[in-house]
Design a protein around this motif. Structure first.
Motif, PDB file in Angstrom:
ATOM      1  N   GLY A  23       0.855  -1.184   0.000  1.00  0.00           N
ATOM      2  CA  GLY A  23       0.000   0.000   0.000  1.00  0.00           C
ATOM      3  C   GLY A  23       0.886   1.227   0.000  1.00  0.00           C
ATOM      4  O   GLY A  23       1.752   1.372   0.870  1.00  0.00           O
ATOM      5  N   HIS A  24       0.694   2.101  -0.970  1.00  0.00           N
ATOM      6  CA  HIS A  24       1.556   3.281  -1.128  1.00  0.00           C
ATOM      7  C   HIS A  24       0.912   4.520  -0.518  1.00  0.00           C
ATOM      8  O   HIS A  24      -0.305   4.617  -0.402  1.00  0.00           O
ATOM      9  CB  HIS A  24       1.831   3.516  -2.612  1.00  0.00           C
ATOM     10  CG  HIS A  24       2.591   2.400  -3.243  1.00  0.00           C
ATOM     11  ND1 HIS A  24       3.958   2.352  -3.259  1.00  0.00           N
ATOM     12  CD2 HIS A  24       2.173   1.277  -3.872  1.00  0.00           C
ATOM     13  CE1 HIS A  24       4.358   1.244  -3.874  1.00  0.00           C
ATOM     14  NE2 HIS A  24       3.298   0.576  -4.252  1.00  0.00           N
ATOM     15  N   PHE A  25       1.761   5.477  -0.144  1.00  0.00           N
ATOM     16  CA  PHE A  25       1.288   6.743   0.411  1.00  0.00           C
ATOM     17  C   PHE A  25       1.754   7.904  -0.470  1.00  0.00           C
ATOM     18  O   PHE A  25       2.371   7.701  -1.510  1.00  0.00           O
ATOM     19  CB  PHE A  25       1.776   6.931   1.853  1.00  0.00           C
ATOM     20  CG  PHE A  25       3.253   7.197   1.984  1.00  0.00           C
ATOM     21  CD1 PHE A  25       3.739   8.495   2.003  1.00  0.00           C
ATOM     22  CD2 PHE A  25       4.148   6.148   2.116  1.00  0.00           C
ATOM     23  CE1 PHE A  25       5.094   8.738   2.131  1.00  0.00           C
ATOM     24  CE2 PHE A  25       5.511   6.383   2.247  1.00  0.00           C
ATOM     25  CZ  PHE A  25       5.984   7.683   2.246  1.00  0.00           C
ATOM     26  N   ALA A  30       0.784   4.379  -7.704  1.00  0.00           N
ATOM     27  CA  ALA A  30       0.775   2.922  -7.627  1.00  0.00           C
ATOM     28  C   ALA A  30      -0.384   2.419  -6.787  1.00  0.00           C
ATOM     29  O   ALA A  30      -0.866   1.304  -6.995  1.00  0.00           O
ATOM     30  CB  ALA A  30       2.103   2.410  -7.073  1.00  0.00           C
ATOM     31  N   GLY A  31      -0.881   3.189  -5.819  1.00  0.00           N
ATOM     32  CA  GLY A  31      -2.035   2.808  -5.004  1.00  0.00           C
ATOM     33  C   GLY A  31      -1.786   1.551  -4.200  1.00  0.00           C
ATOM     34  O   GLY A  31      -1.020   1.541  -3.254  1.00  0.00           O
ATOM     35  N   ILE A  32      -2.431   0.463  -4.594  1.00  0.00           N
ATOM     36  CA  ILE A  32      -2.292  -0.837  -3.935  1.00  0.00           C
ATOM     37  C   ILE A  32      -1.867  -1.838  -4.998  1.00  0.00           C
ATOM     38  O   ILE A  32      -2.448  -1.884  -6.083  1.00  0.00           O
ATOM     39  CB  ILE A  32      -3.618  -1.283  -3.284  1.00  0.00           C
ATOM     40  CG1 ILE A  32      -4.080  -0.243  -2.256  1.00  0.00           C
ATOM     41  CG2 ILE A  32      -3.455  -2.661  -2.638  1.00  0.00           C
ATOM     42  CD1 ILE A  32      -5.502  -0.441  -1.785  1.00  0.00           C
ATOM     43  N   ARG A  33      -0.877  -2.638  -4.665  1.00  0.00           N
ATOM     44  CA  ARG A  33      -0.389  -3.644  -5.616  1.00  0.00           C
ATOM     45  C   ARG A  33      -0.110  -4.957  -4.903  1.00  0.00           C
ATOM     46  O   ARG A  33       0.193  -4.975  -3.722  1.00  0.00           O
ATOM     47  CB  ARG A  33       0.886  -3.160  -6.303  1.00  0.00           C
ATOM     48  CG  ARG A  33       0.620  -1.998  -7.224  1.00  0.00           C
ATOM     49  CD  ARG A  33       1.822  -1.624  -8.003  1.00  0.00           C
ATOM     50  NE  ARG A  33       1.424  -0.660  -9.032  1.00  0.00           N
ATOM     51  CZ  ARG A  33       2.223  -0.203  -9.945  1.00  0.00           C
ATOM     52  NH1 ARG A  33       3.466  -0.602 -10.003  1.00  0.00           N
ATOM     53  NH2 ARG A  33       1.798   0.664 -10.839  1.00  0.00           N
ATOM     54  N   PRO A  51     -12.806   4.374  -5.212  1.00  0.00           N
ATOM     55  CA  PRO A  51     -13.010   5.822  -5.116  1.00  0.00           C
ATOM     56  C   PRO A  51     -11.997   6.491  -4.183  1.00  0.00           C
ATOM     57  O   PRO A  51     -11.740   6.022  -3.085  1.00  0.00           O
ATOM     58  CB  PRO A  51     -14.431   5.953  -4.570  1.00  0.00           C
ATOM     59  CG  PRO A  51     -14.785   4.632  -4.018  1.00  0.00           C
ATOM     60  CD  PRO A  51     -13.919   3.614  -4.673  1.00  0.00           C
ATOM     61  N   GLY A  52     -11.427   7.592  -4.661  1.00  0.00           N
ATOM     62  CA  GLY A  52     -10.542   8.409  -3.843  1.00  0.00           C
ATOM     63  C   GLY A  52      -9.262   7.738  -3.407  1.00  0.00           C
ATOM     64  O   GLY A  52      -8.755   8.035  -2.339  1.00  0.00           O
ATOM     65  N   LEU A  53      -8.704   6.833  -4.189  1.00  0.00           N
ATOM     66  CA  LEU A  53      -7.459   6.150  -3.800  1.00  0.00           C
ATOM     67  C   LEU A  53      -6.263   7.023  -4.157  1.00  0.00           C
ATOM     68  O   LEU A  53      -5.763   7.000  -5.275  1.00  0.00           O
ATOM     69  CB  LEU A  53      -7.344   4.784  -4.467  1.00  0.00           C
ATOM     70  CG  LEU A  53      -6.031   4.016  -4.267  1.00  0.00           C
ATOM     71  CD1 LEU A  53      -5.693   3.869  -2.787  1.00  0.00           C
ATOM     72  CD2 LEU A  53      -6.092   2.668  -4.925  1.00  0.00           C
ATOM     73  N   PHE A  54      -5.819   7.823  -3.180  1.00  0.00           N
ATOM     74  CA  PHE A  54      -4.626   8.638  -3.349  1.00  0.00           C
ATOM     75  C   PHE A  54      -3.553   8.256  -2.341  1.00  0.00           C
ATOM     76  O   PHE A  54      -2.407   8.642  -2.477  1.00  0.00           O
ATOM     77  CB  PHE A  54      -4.960  10.122  -3.208  1.00  0.00           C
ATOM     78  CG  PHE A  54      -5.833  10.622  -4.314  1.00  0.00           C
ATOM     79  CD1 PHE A  54      -5.303  10.872  -5.565  1.00  0.00           C
ATOM     80  CD2 PHE A  54      -7.184  10.822  -4.107  1.00  0.00           C
ATOM     81  CE1 PHE A  54      -6.109  11.319  -6.600  1.00  0.00           C
ATOM     82  CE2 PHE A  54      -7.991  11.266  -5.135  1.00  0.00           C
ATOM     83  CZ  PHE A  54      -7.457  11.518  -6.386  1.00  0.00           C
ATOM     84  N   ASP A  55      -3.936   7.513  -1.292  1.00  0.00           N
ATOM     85  CA  ASP A  55      -3.026   7.159  -0.214  1.00  0.00           C
ATOM     86  C   ASP A  55      -3.653   5.970   0.507  1.00  0.00           C
ATOM     87  O   ASP A  55      -4.814   6.027   0.892  1.00  0.00           O
ATOM     88  CB  ASP A  55      -2.906   8.359   0.725  1.00  0.00           C
ATOM     89  CG  ASP A  55      -1.820   8.240   1.761  1.00  0.00           C
ATOM     90  OD1 ASP A  55      -1.539   7.114   2.211  1.00  0.00           O
ATOM     91  OD2 ASP A  55      -1.266   9.282   2.136  1.00  0.00           O
ATOM     92  N   CYS A  56      -2.922   4.889   0.677  1.00  0.00           N
ATOM     93  CA  CYS A  56      -3.455   3.704   1.357  1.00  0.00           C
ATOM     94  C   CYS A  56      -3.238   3.862   2.860  1.00  0.00           C
ATOM     95  O   CYS A  56      -2.191   3.520   3.388  1.00  0.00           O
ATOM     96  CB  CYS A  56      -2.772   2.442   0.835  1.00  0.00           C
ATOM     97  SG  CYS A  56      -3.481   0.933   1.515  1.00  0.00           S
TER      98      CYS A  56
END
Length: 176
Positions: A23-25, A30-33, A51-56
């Motif tokens: 999970g990226h911040f 990259a979001g979640i991989r 929706p709204g995935l800018f920071d995990c």
């Protein structure tokens, strides 16, 4: 063997099939991989319509599935890449800023938040489309105070908390 999983890594967890979830911040695209143990990119949130995935903010790996609570909209997201008909399920969620999430059946707990809610433990139940809040409290250490500076991680039904001086882990178990 070594390989790069990118930068701006907030969470790095391994599932029971040895897949590496990242999970990226910092608004990292990259979001979640999910990566194989040999470094092959196995799943990415790029086309997942989260929706709204800018920071995990929160990531939990249980079995071969992952659960996330991403910034900015903070939905609860279940990711099951091996489920071809619906690999991603999203529930609307009113809890903002959680740093850890635990899931057990249709129950969920979120730990953390902004400002005075940094030690909040919010419980909810999953409906068809949303997480409905059921209870909210304050997570404290066994001897009473709130944790202060801490590390947190969610795994399955558990939220692990390690408070400063970072020598022992406490466990909150949603299944108990």
């Amino acid at each position: 063997m070594s390989f790069s999983v990118g930068d701006a890594i907030e969470h790095l967890l391994v599932d029971e099939a040895s897949h590496i979830w990242v999970g990226h911040f910092d608004e990292n695209p990259a979001g979640i991989r999910r990566w194989s143990a040999t470094g092959q990119l196995a799943w990415t949130s790029d086309s997942a319509r989260i929706p709204g995935l800018f920071d995990c903010y929160a990531l939990n790996v249980s079995g071969t599935a992952a659960w996330a609570c991403p910034y900015t909209d903070f939905p609860l997201v279940e990711i099951r890449p091996n489920r071809p008909d619906r690999p991603v399920t999203v529930w609307a969620n009113r809890v903002r800023g959680a740093r850890a999430v635990a899931v057990h059946g249709d129950r969920v707990a979120f730990y953390g938040g902004y400002g005075e809610e940094r030690d909040r433990l919010a419980h909810g139940e999953l409906t068809e489309t949303s997480v409905e809040p059921t209870d909210v409290g304050l997570l404290t250490l066994p001897h009473g105070p709130a944790p202060g500076r801490r590390r947190v991680v969610g795994r399955g039904s558990k939220i692990y908390v390690q408070a400063e001086p970072f020598t022992a882990w406490g466990v909150f178990d949603l299944s108990g």
